[in-house]
Design a protein around this motif. Structure first.
Motif, PDB file in Angstrom:
ATOM      1  N   LEU A  26      68.722  28.639   6.633  1.00 52.65           N
ATOM      2  CA  LEU A  26      68.922  27.230   6.327  1.00 52.65           C
ATOM      3  C   LEU A  26      69.447  26.541   7.575  1.00 52.65           C
ATOM      4  O   LEU A  26      70.490  26.923   8.122  1.00 52.65           O
ATOM      5  CB  LEU A  26      69.913  27.056   5.176  1.00 52.65           C
ATOM      6  N   VAL A  27      68.715  25.523   8.021  1.00 55.23           N
ATOM      7  CA  VAL A  27      69.052  24.819   9.258  1.00 55.23           C
ATOM      8  C   VAL A  27      69.290  23.344   8.927  1.00 55.23           C
ATOM      9  O   VAL A  27      68.411  22.683   8.380  1.00 55.23           O
ATOM     10  CB  VAL A  27      67.918  24.945  10.302  1.00 55.23           C
ATOM     11  N   THR A  28      70.476  22.847   9.271  1.00 53.04           N
ATOM     12  CA  THR A  28      70.787  21.432   9.097  1.00 53.04           C
ATOM     13  C   THR A  28      70.661  20.739  10.442  1.00 53.04           C
ATOM     14  O   THR A  28      71.358  21.088  11.408  1.00 53.04           O
ATOM     15  CB  THR A  28      72.202  21.236   8.523  1.00 53.04           C
ATOM     16  N   ALA A  29      69.753  19.773  10.494  1.00 56.96           N
ATOM     17  CA  ALA A  29      69.455  19.072  11.748  1.00 56.96           C
ATOM     18  C   ALA A  29      70.504  18.013  12.048  1.00 56.96           C
ATOM     19  O   ALA A  29      71.102  17.422  11.140  1.00 56.96           O
ATOM     20  CB  ALA A  29      68.076  18.428  11.659  1.00 56.96           C
ATOM     21  N   THR A 171      65.684  10.160  11.877  1.00 57.65           N
ATOM     22  CA  THR A 171      66.211   8.905  11.317  1.00 57.65           C
ATOM     23  C   THR A 171      67.358   9.065  10.335  1.00 57.65           C
ATOM     24  O   THR A 171      67.809   8.063   9.777  1.00 57.65           O
ATOM     25  CB  THR A 171      65.085   8.137  10.590  1.00 57.65           C
ATOM     26  N   ARG A 172      67.860  10.298  10.123  1.00 60.19           N
ATOM     27  CA  ARG A 172      68.923  10.400   9.124  1.00 60.19           C
ATOM     28  C   ARG A 172      69.774  11.650   9.322  1.00 60.19           C
ATOM     29  O   ARG A 172      69.392  12.591  10.008  1.00 60.19           O
ATOM     30  CB  ARG A 172      68.323  10.449   7.730  1.00 60.19           C
ATOM     31  N   ALA A 173      70.920  11.644   8.669  1.00 59.17           N
ATOM     32  CA  ALA A 173      71.787  12.819   8.597  1.00 59.17           C
ATOM     33  C   ALA A 173      71.480  13.573   7.308  1.00 59.17           C
ATOM     34  O   ALA A 173      70.913  13.020   6.364  1.00 59.17           O
ATOM     35  CB  ALA A 173      73.251  12.391   8.611  1.00 59.17           C
ATOM     36  N   GLY A 174      71.836  14.858   7.283  1.00 57.74           N
ATOM     37  CA  GLY A 174      71.780  15.616   6.039  1.00 57.74           C
ATOM     38  C   GLY A 174      70.506  16.390   5.772  1.00 57.74           C
ATOM     39  O   GLY A 174      70.382  16.996   4.705  1.00 57.74           O
ATOM     40  N   LEU A 175      69.553  16.415   6.701  1.00 61.32           N
ATOM     41  CA  LEU A 175      68.343  17.206   6.479  1.00 61.32           C
ATOM     42  C   LEU A 175      68.666  18.690   6.657  1.00 61.32           C
ATOM     43  O   LEU A 175      69.094  19.118   7.726  1.00 61.32           O
ATOM     44  CB  LEU A 175      67.236  16.817   7.456  1.00 61.32           C
ATOM     45  N   THR A 176      68.462  19.465   5.602  1.00 62.31           N
ATOM     46  CA  THR A 176      68.574  20.924   5.678  1.00 62.31           C
ATOM     47  C   THR A 176      67.219  21.510   5.333  1.00 62.31           C
ATOM     48  O   THR A 176      66.675  21.224   4.260  1.00 62.31           O
ATOM     49  CB  THR A 176      69.659  21.466   4.744  1.00 62.31           C
ATOM     50  N   VAL A 177      66.677  22.311   6.242  1.00 57.27           N
ATOM     51  CA  VAL A 177      65.359  22.913   6.076  1.00 57.27           C
ATOM     52  C   VAL A 177      65.533  24.391   5.748  1.00 57.27           C
ATOM     53  O   VAL A 177      66.349  25.075   6.359  1.00 57.27           O
ATOM     54  CB  VAL A 177      64.524  22.751   7.366  1.00 57.27           C
ATOM     55  N   ARG A 178      64.728  24.860   4.778  1.00 53.11           N
ATOM     56  CA  ARG A 178      64.741  26.274   4.388  1.00 53.11           C
ATOM     57  C   ARG A 178      63.529  26.974   4.989  1.00 53.11           C
ATOM     58  O   ARG A 178      62.387  26.711   4.607  1.00 53.11           O
ATOM     59  CB  ARG A 178      64.727  26.420   2.871  1.00 53.11           C
ATOM     60  N   PHE A 179      63.790  27.865   5.946  1.00 48.81           N
ATOM     61  CA  PHE A 179      62.747  28.715   6.512  1.00 48.81           C
ATOM     62  C   PHE A 179      62.776  30.044   5.766  1.00 48.81           C
ATOM     63  O   PHE A 179      63.823  30.672   5.645  1.00 48.81           O
ATOM     64  CB  PHE A 179      62.983  28.952   8.007  1.00 48.81           C
ATOM     65  N   ARG A 180      61.622  30.471   5.267  1.00 48.62           N
ATOM     66  CA  ARG A 180      61.530  31.714   4.503  1.00 48.62           C
ATOM     67  C   ARG A 180      61.245  32.930   5.364  1.00 48.62           C
ATOM     68  O   ARG A 180      61.675  34.030   5.059  1.00 48.62           O
ATOM     69  CB  ARG A 180      60.436  31.588   3.435  1.00 48.62           C
ATOM     70  N   ALA A 181      60.470  32.749   6.458  1.00 45.04           N
ATOM     71  CA  ALA A 181      60.105  33.892   7.295  1.00 45.04           C
ATOM     72  C   ALA A 181      59.630  33.409   8.647  1.00 45.04           C
ATOM     73  O   ALA A 181      59.206  32.259   8.812  1.00 45.04           O
ATOM     74  CB  ALA A 181      59.011  34.721   6.627  1.00 45.04           C
ATOM     75  N   TRP A 182      59.692  34.340   9.605  1.00 38.62           N
ATOM     76  CA  TRP A 182      59.211  34.102  10.970  1.00 38.62           C
ATOM     77  C   TRP A 182      58.521  35.375  11.419  1.00 38.62           C
ATOM     78  O   TRP A 182      59.071  36.470  11.282  1.00 38.62           O
ATOM     79  CB  TRP A 182      60.404  33.781  11.862  1.00 38.62           C
TER      80      TRP A 182
END
Length: 192
Positions: A26-29, A171-182
């Motif tokens: 989980l990555v929060t930009a 353009t905003r705060a609070g974006l959290t992206v869920r990466f499942r695999a690499w």
């Protein structure tokens, strides 16, 4: 394709927060993070959050990301980078109220191509970038469906490049992206 551990890469720009949840990352930009050079908008941004490892010619990298973000210009996918002026980002970016599958190719100046994929909302999307001697090939699919060709673009083969998952929130705060695999493996052998 071989699975890459989330601890294997180095961040181009550290995100606001990074944590694991089971096997997911989980990555929060950071608000205002982006990757772009000049074209049409007149600005340069080089602070997207890319988790990168070396990607030599003849190899490919792909990530699985959950498209559960919905604000203007929220984006995630794969970043392939040589330096601040030579890179490709490919993935799903929200634009004009809908998820768009696309790629930005940058050789001093950026370009951008997109196609709407509203049916991919809430699904796991795989983005793959394959590196050849003088080009990159970008493919994508949702939930294991057949691959879609997104882009074939020129890219130098005589330089070192790194690739892996990326996200940013222009353009905003609070974006959290869920990466499942690499994953990393051999480049795709055919264009079609």
């Amino acid at each position: 394709m071989d699975t890459v551990a989330w601890t294997s890469g180095s961040w181009t720009t550290p995100p606001q927060d990074v944590r694991t949840d089971g096997g997911d990352l989980l990555v929060t930009a950071v608000e205002g993070s982006d990757a772009w050079r000049h074209t049409s908008y007149g600005f340069v941004h080089d602070d997207a959050h890319g988790l990168l490892t070396p990607l030599p010619v003849g190899s490919a990298t792909e990530v699985d990301v959950v498209v559960d973000y919905a604000e203007q210009f929220d984006q995630a996918g794969v970043l392939l980078r040589v330096d601040p002026q030579t890179w490709v980002k490919a993935g799903v970016e929200v634009s004009d109220g809908a998820p768009q599958l696309g790629a930005v190719v940058t050789h001093g100046r950026s370009d951008w191509s997109v196609a709407p994929v509203p049916e991919w909302t809430g699904r796991v999307v795989t983005i793959r970038v394959s590196r050849a001697a003088d080009a990159v090939t970008v493919r994508a699919r949702a939930s294991g469906a057949p691959w879609r060709l997104v882009r074939v673009a020129p890219f130098p083969g005589d330089v070192s490049a790194s690739g892996g998952p990326y996200c940013c929130a222009p353009t905003r705060a609070g974006l959290t992206v869920r990466f499942r695999a690499w994953r990393i493996g051999p480049a795709d052998s055919a264009l079609h």
